[in-house]
Design an enzyme around this catalytic site. Structure first.
Site, short mmCIF file in Angstrom:
data_model
loop_
_atom_site.label_atom_id
_atom_site.label_comp_id
_atom_site.label_asym_id
_atom_site.label_seq_id
_atom_site.Cartn_x
_atom_site.Cartn_y
_atom_site.Cartn_z
N HIS A 1 9.82 20.93 -24.37
CA HIS A 1 9.03 22.06 -24.86
C HIS A 1 8.01 21.65 -25.92
O HIS A 1 7.05 22.36 -26.17
CB HIS A 1 9.95 23.18 -25.39
CG HIS A 1 10.55 22.92 -26.74
ND1 HIS A 1 11.80 22.38 -26.92
CD2 HIS A 1 10.04 23.11 -27.98
CE1 HIS A 1 12.04 22.27 -28.23
NE2 HIS A 1 10.99 22.70 -28.89
N SER B 1 12.21 19.78 -33.52
CA SER B 1 12.37 19.73 -32.06
C SER B 1 12.13 18.34 -31.50
O SER B 1 11.20 17.63 -31.92
CB SER B 1 11.38 20.69 -31.40
OG SER B 1 11.87 21.99 -31.48
N ASP C 1 15.50 20.77 -21.09
CA ASP C 1 14.46 20.57 -22.09
C ASP C 1 14.47 19.09 -22.53
O ASP C 1 14.99 18.73 -23.59
CB ASP C 1 14.74 21.49 -23.28
CG ASP C 1 13.60 21.48 -24.29
OD1 ASP C 1 12.51 20.98 -23.94
OD2 ASP C 1 13.81 21.97 -25.42
#
Lengths: 278, 429
Positions: A48, A224, A104
């Site tokens: 992502h 992330s 992901d």
């Protein structure tokens, strides 16, 4: 990283900073994320972080020229002193689902090899899922995550919590790399914590939760793609079991808001397929 | 005097068949074309007989050689009559003389004779010594012609057979050649030339084999056939007879051997071998820890010697290190170079990969042939890739060599998952 500590240089030498710019957005957006160095050429991260925000349903990776990788970085103010690489290949997992962050995971290939030093070193991959020498993270075992993301839950922008990597506001993020140790949460507790909410979250077998029931320590926006690593008892080596993926809409580190991580051991063969062809 | 040149004809005595006149002498010269001879026979003969044909007679001659003297009517002890037999000339001429003296006691009628041109078989008529043709003789009416065996050419004398034997060039350092067909008789009417052309710096030596047979003359020096040796533009000798010239030192790298033959003779010829020798170069000594190949007791021009070293040594020539070096014996008798010396191979300091360190096997850190060195990575966080355990040896080729990797070097790569700074241990609470 919320509730963490400053990581001294060399503690997490596989940690890389990804600086991303998406010119397709109106207005153009810039953000950063993290990744884990696997070899001289390859970086593992979350899909992502590299997902271009288009308005149709297709999953389109960002153009390579919009991604810059910083290696051996400790303080984000010292980027000009760190090793910088461009990217010549972006590989999102083909089954990545932007709506629920299933699968992901992504790979980046650096445009040229990086030289390993005391500050730049690769992380190990776990054994593939099902081979129990390096088991998928067992509940209640501790892992370590690092990042330059938001460090104070009160400063987190609630409007962006579903996309923890989107902001790079210097006022809310850490200048120096932070790390935190987090326990792996029982899968049932993970699913239950999200099932009770008004929005329907889907915790798949490709995800696991880590964090504390009472909160206080967590990963957050900007972390992330960073590696959730665990140490092998025998060889004292660190392997990447998870990638910082997403969390609930509340502030990072809130009670019973566990961070959700991509379960890397499910993707070993996919990763090796690409690394082996290099 | 009458002449007759027809291919055939008749000759008769005057008044025949009446009595011939007294005191008469008539001569008929008969000639036919070359290649024929004249055959004469009498169909009637009646002359006054006399002792040894003193009175009347017919005389048949060929160029003053008397074939027959005839008189009378019948044979007697002292007189001959031609009879039925034919008289033949040895060539294309025949002369017949009729003579009568002053008396004719019994009115003899005289003679009637016929002549004809008859083809000569020249090929058959000659004896072996007087062969008309060198190889083959072919008769035809009125003549003959010669031909030669395959490979030979009929000389312009239309009789002898010659060969084309010039232009042979010999460039090898040794060799040999002989007269054509040796040891069978050599061709006549020929001029053969054999050219030996070897490199400058070599000299040619001829050796005529003992079997030597070239037509000669007891008093004159080689007037007929001869072998001529020319070297460096000078004639070294002209040889003939039955004794071989043996060894002929030419002192030249260009030698011409000519062989002239005339149109006669039946001699067996000659053969020779030639060798060349070059200027002698000094005998070489092998360098220490080195070899020469080939080793000879003497070396001459164009000889080569290859210098090599024992394993672990290399030739040093100036600033260069060589595996082998060739020396050439030159035409002036000197070597093209000095013998280079053999030096022990030195692999030099090894190329050390980044983050690696080297430990030599000997205290003096020798990098020469046979030395060993071990590579390892600095610290525990790096490891050799590939992870070799054996050491590198300075090989005879002057290259550090490992039994597992050959000449490749490993690299030091970090062990994955090992921080350079350990995580602080937690305290038990």
């Amino acid at each position: 990283v919320v509730g963490g500590r400053a990581a001294p240089p060399g503690l997490v030498p596989w940690q890389v900073l990804l600086a991303v710019e998406d010119a397709s957005r109106v207005p153009a957006a810039r953000w950063f994320g993290a990744g884990a160095l696997l070899s001289e050429r390859w970086v593992l991260t979350a899909a992502h972080v590299l997902h271009s925000q288009r308005r149709d349903a297709s999953v389109v990776p960002l153009e390579t020229e919009h991604i810059t990788v910083f290696l051996g970085l400790h303080d984000v103010r010292d980027k000009h002193h760190s090793t910088r690489r461009s990217v010549d290949q972006v590989l999102l997992h083909p089954d990545f689902q932007p709506l629920n962050y299933n699968n992901d995971i992504a790979l980046l290939r650096l445009d040229r090899p990086v030289r390993f030093t005391g500050l730049i070193r690769p992380v190990c991959l776990p054994k593939p899922h099902g081979q129990d020498d390096w088991p998928t993270p067992l509940p209640n075992t501790l892992g370590l995550v690092a990042g330059w993301g938001i460090s104070s839950p009160s400063k987190a922008s609630s409007g962006l919590t579903f996309h923890p990597s989107l902001t790079s506001d210097p006022n809310t993020t850490s200048e120096t790399l932070q790390y935190v140790k987090l326990p792996v949460v029982e899968q049932a507790e993970c699913e239950a914590s999200y099932a009770s909410r008004s929005l329907a979250y889907n915790i798949t077998r490709n995800m696991f939760c880590a964090g504390f029931y009472e909160g206080g320590r967590d990963t957050c926006l900007g972390d992330s793609g960073g590696a959730f690593v665990m140490q092998d008892e025998g060889q004292q080596r660190w392997a990447v079991f998870g990638l910082v993926s997403w969390g609930g809409p509340e502030d990072c580190g809130s009670q019973r808001v566990y961070g959700v991580y991509t379960r890397v051991s499910n993707y070993i063969s996919w990763i090796l397929t690409h690394l082996d062809t290099d | 005097l009458s002449s007759a040149s027809e291919m055939y004809g008749t000759v008769r005595s005057p008044n025949f068949p009446e009595a011939y006149p007294r005191d008469t002498e008539l001569r008929w010269n008969i000639s036919v074309p070359r290649g024929y001879h004249v055959q004469l026979y009498f169909t009637h003969f009646d002359l006054e007989p006399s002792y040894l044909c003193e009175y009347d007679f017919v005389k048949v001659e060929v160029e003053e050689v008397v074939l027959g003297l005839f008189c009378g009517r019948e044979e007697s002890d002292t007189e001959q009559v031609p009879g039925m037999g034919a008289l033949s000339s040895s060539n294309n001429l025949l002369s017949l003389l009729f003579h009568s003296d002053f008396s004719d006691q019994e009115n003899h009628a005289g003679f009637l004779a016929h002549y004809a041109a008859v083809d000569v078989d020249e090929c058959q008529e000659r004896s072996d010594e007087e062969q008309l043709c060198d190889h083959f003789c072919h008769n035809f009416i009125g003549g003959y012609y010669c031909s030669c065996r395959y490979g030979y050419l009929l000389h312009t004398d239309n009789r002898t057979c010659r060969v084309e034997c010039s232009g042979g060039v010999y460039r090898q350092r040794s060799g040999g050649f002989s007269s054509v067909d040796h040891p069978l008789p050599y061709p006549k009417s020929s001029d053969c030339s054999y050219s030996i052309q070897v490199e400058e710096g070599l000299v040619v030596e001829l050796l005529f084999n003992p079997t030597f047979d070239v037509e000669d003359h007891p008093d004159l020096p080689c007037p007929y056939d001869y072998v001529q040796v020319i070297a460096g533009g000078k004639e070294l000798g002209r040889y003939c007879g039955g004794r071989s010239p043996g060894r002929v030192v030419t002192k030249s790298h260009l030698v011409l051997v000519n062989f002239h033959t005339d149109d006669s003779g039946d001699n067996l010829g000659w053969s020779l071998t030639y060798t060349t020798t070059g200027s002698q170069c000094p005998v070489l000594l092998s360098p220490a820890n080195g070899l020469l190949n080939p080793i000879q007791s003497e070396y001459s021009f164009r000889d080569h010697v290859l210098v090599t070293c024992l394993p672990g040594y290399k030739l040093r020539k100036g600033e260069e290190y060589l595996d082998h070096y060739q020396l050439d014996c030159q035409k002036d008798g000197s070597w093209s170079s000095d013998v280079p010396q053999c030096q022990m191979v030195d692999c030099g300091n090894p190329e050390v990969p980044p983050l690696a360190r080297v430990v030599f096997g000997s205290h003096d850190n020798s990098t020469r042939f046979g030395a060993t060195m071990q590579l390892s990575c600095e610290g525990d966080a790096f490891q050799l890739q590939p992870n070799i355990t054996s050491s590198y040896n300075c090989s005879e080729g002057g290259i550090w060599t490992n039994s597992e990797l050959g000449t490749d070097l490993p690299t030091c790569i970090p062990v994955c998952g090992l921080p350079s700074r350990p995580l602080a241990q937690q305290q038990r609470r």
